[in-house]
Write a protein that holds these residues in place. Structure first.
Motif, PDB file in Angstrom:
ATOM      1  N   TYR A 261      67.725  43.452  92.142  1.00  0.00           N
ATOM      2  CA  TYR A 261      66.877  44.568  91.925  1.00  0.00           C
ATOM      3  C   TYR A 261      65.457  43.972  92.456  1.00  0.00           C
ATOM      4  N   GLU A 262      65.388  43.216  93.606  1.00  0.00           N
ATOM      5  CA  GLU A 262      64.193  42.716  94.130  1.00  0.00           C
ATOM      6  C   GLU A 262      64.398  43.037  95.635  1.00  0.00           C
TER       7      GLU A 262
ATOM      8  N   GLY B 110      63.479  53.704  97.474  1.00  0.00           N
ATOM      9  CA  GLY B 110      64.901  54.222  97.560  1.00  0.00           C
ATOM     10  C   GLY B 110      65.092  55.424  96.604  1.00  0.00           C
ATOM     11  N   ASN B 111      64.786  55.066  95.451  1.00  0.00           N
ATOM     12  CA  ASN B 111      65.082  56.192  94.536  1.00  0.00           C
ATOM     13  C   ASN B 111      64.296  57.347  94.552  1.00  0.00           C
ATOM     14  N   VAL B 112      62.915  56.979  94.902  1.00  0.00           N
ATOM     15  CA  VAL B 112      62.172  58.248  94.943  1.00  0.00           C
ATOM     16  C   VAL B 112      62.757  59.214  96.307  1.00  0.00           C
ATOM     17  N   PHE B 113      62.996  58.387  97.442  1.00  0.00           N
ATOM     18  CA  PHE B 113      63.940  59.068  98.479  1.00  0.00           C
ATOM     19  C   PHE B 113      65.176  60.028  98.052  1.00  0.00           C
ATOM     20  N   ILE B 114      65.945  59.400  97.226  1.00  0.00           N
ATOM     21  CA  ILE B 114      66.954  60.088  96.607  1.00  0.00           C
ATOM     22  C   ILE B 114      66.657  61.334  95.918  1.00  0.00           C
TER      23      ILE B 114
ATOM     24  N   THR C  97      71.376  48.131  95.086  1.00  0.00           N
ATOM     25  CA  THR C  97      71.284  47.319  93.649  1.00  0.00           C
ATOM     26  C   THR C  97      72.921  47.265  93.361  1.00  0.00           C
ATOM     27  N   GLY C  98      73.771  47.516  94.271  1.00  0.00           N
ATOM     28  CA  GLY C  98      75.258  47.018  93.840  1.00  0.00           C
ATOM     29  C   GLY C  98      75.613  45.841  93.749  1.00  0.00           C
TER      30      GLY C  98
ATOM     31  N   PRO D 275      79.755  47.959  97.745  1.00  0.00           N
ATOM     32  CA  PRO D 275      79.157  49.240  96.454  1.00  0.00           C
ATOM     33  C   PRO D 275      78.536  50.361  97.008  1.00  0.00           C
ATOM     34  N   GLY D 276      78.601  51.365  96.247  1.00  0.00           N
ATOM     35  CA  GLY D 276      78.027  52.589  96.771  1.00  0.00           C
ATOM     36  C   GLY D 276      76.619  52.535  96.770  1.00  0.00           C
TER      37      GLY D 276
END
Length: 219
Positions: A57-58, A66-70, A52-53, A47-48
């Protein structure tokens, strides 16, 4: 007279060189490990989004981090790419309409202790650009493929070709010397990598565009 006992810092060029080498090395290792190990484990079904692919989600804190870094990365990257475009458009407008107050006039503004000036043309056109870019991103949300395509297009000329040519000119490396040939070979190999990456990205976009509708994902 008291002597200065503070140790002088190295020049900024040396500090930035160390920072760039460290940053690029770490980034290259992470990308190679993520791509290589992901393909070795899952092949074409990798997955990309590794976190979470697969539908998990744990741990939640890791995904959130990871989302904050993105977001942090994309905000900086967006500014690096958008600011030159903003500047080119605004310089062109200034040259075409040099007497227009709408394009050239600055309005000083003070809010509390903060003093700044704004330009109506700059405010309106940048707002429209950001709104249109955001709408397009929402309408066609295959993020990984578009990001890979943009990265493939910009990788070779910006990261490899121009820096190598500037290095050759700065160091006055003789044409057809061993070092010149090695640098040109590196540039050519990276060009092939960019072409292959662009082709793969376009293929991914063509596959995903069939199952997407505007602002809606079709399962």
């Amino acid at each position: 007279m008291q002597a200065d006992t503070l140790k002088s810092y190295p020049p900024e060029c040396k500090q930035m060189k160390k920072a760039n080498v460290l940053g690029i090395t770490i980034m290259t290792l992470l990308f190679l490990l993520c791509g290589g190990l992901g393909y070795a484990a899952f092949g074409d079904h990798t997955p990309g989004n590794i976190l979470t692919g697969f539908g998990f989600y744990e741990p939640f804190w890791l995904v959130a981090l990871g989302n904050v870094f993105i977001v942090t990365h994309m905000v900086g990257a967006y500014q690096v790419l958008a600011q030159p475009l903003f500047r080119i458009i605004e310089m062109g407008a200034n040259l075409v309409w040099p007497r227009s107050d709408f394009i050239n006039k600055e309005y000083p503004t003070k809010i509390g202790s903060l003093t700044f000036s704004f330009n109506l043309f700059r405010l309106i056109w940048r707002t429209i650009f950001v709104a249109v870019a955001t709408t397009i991103a929402m309408a066609m949300p295959f993020f990984n493929e578009f990001l890979a395509l943009l990265g493939a297009i910009g990788f070779w000329p910006l990261i490899v070709f121009f820096p190598i040519q500037m290095h050759i000119a700065q160091k006055q490396i003789k044409r057809l010397s061993l070092k010149w040939c090695v640098l040109q070979l590196l540039s050519f190999v990276c060009f092939l990598v960019s072409v292959v990456a662009a082709v793969g990205s376009i293929r991914g976009i063509s596959k995903n565009i069939r199952k997407y509708k505007l602002f809606m994902y079709k399962q």
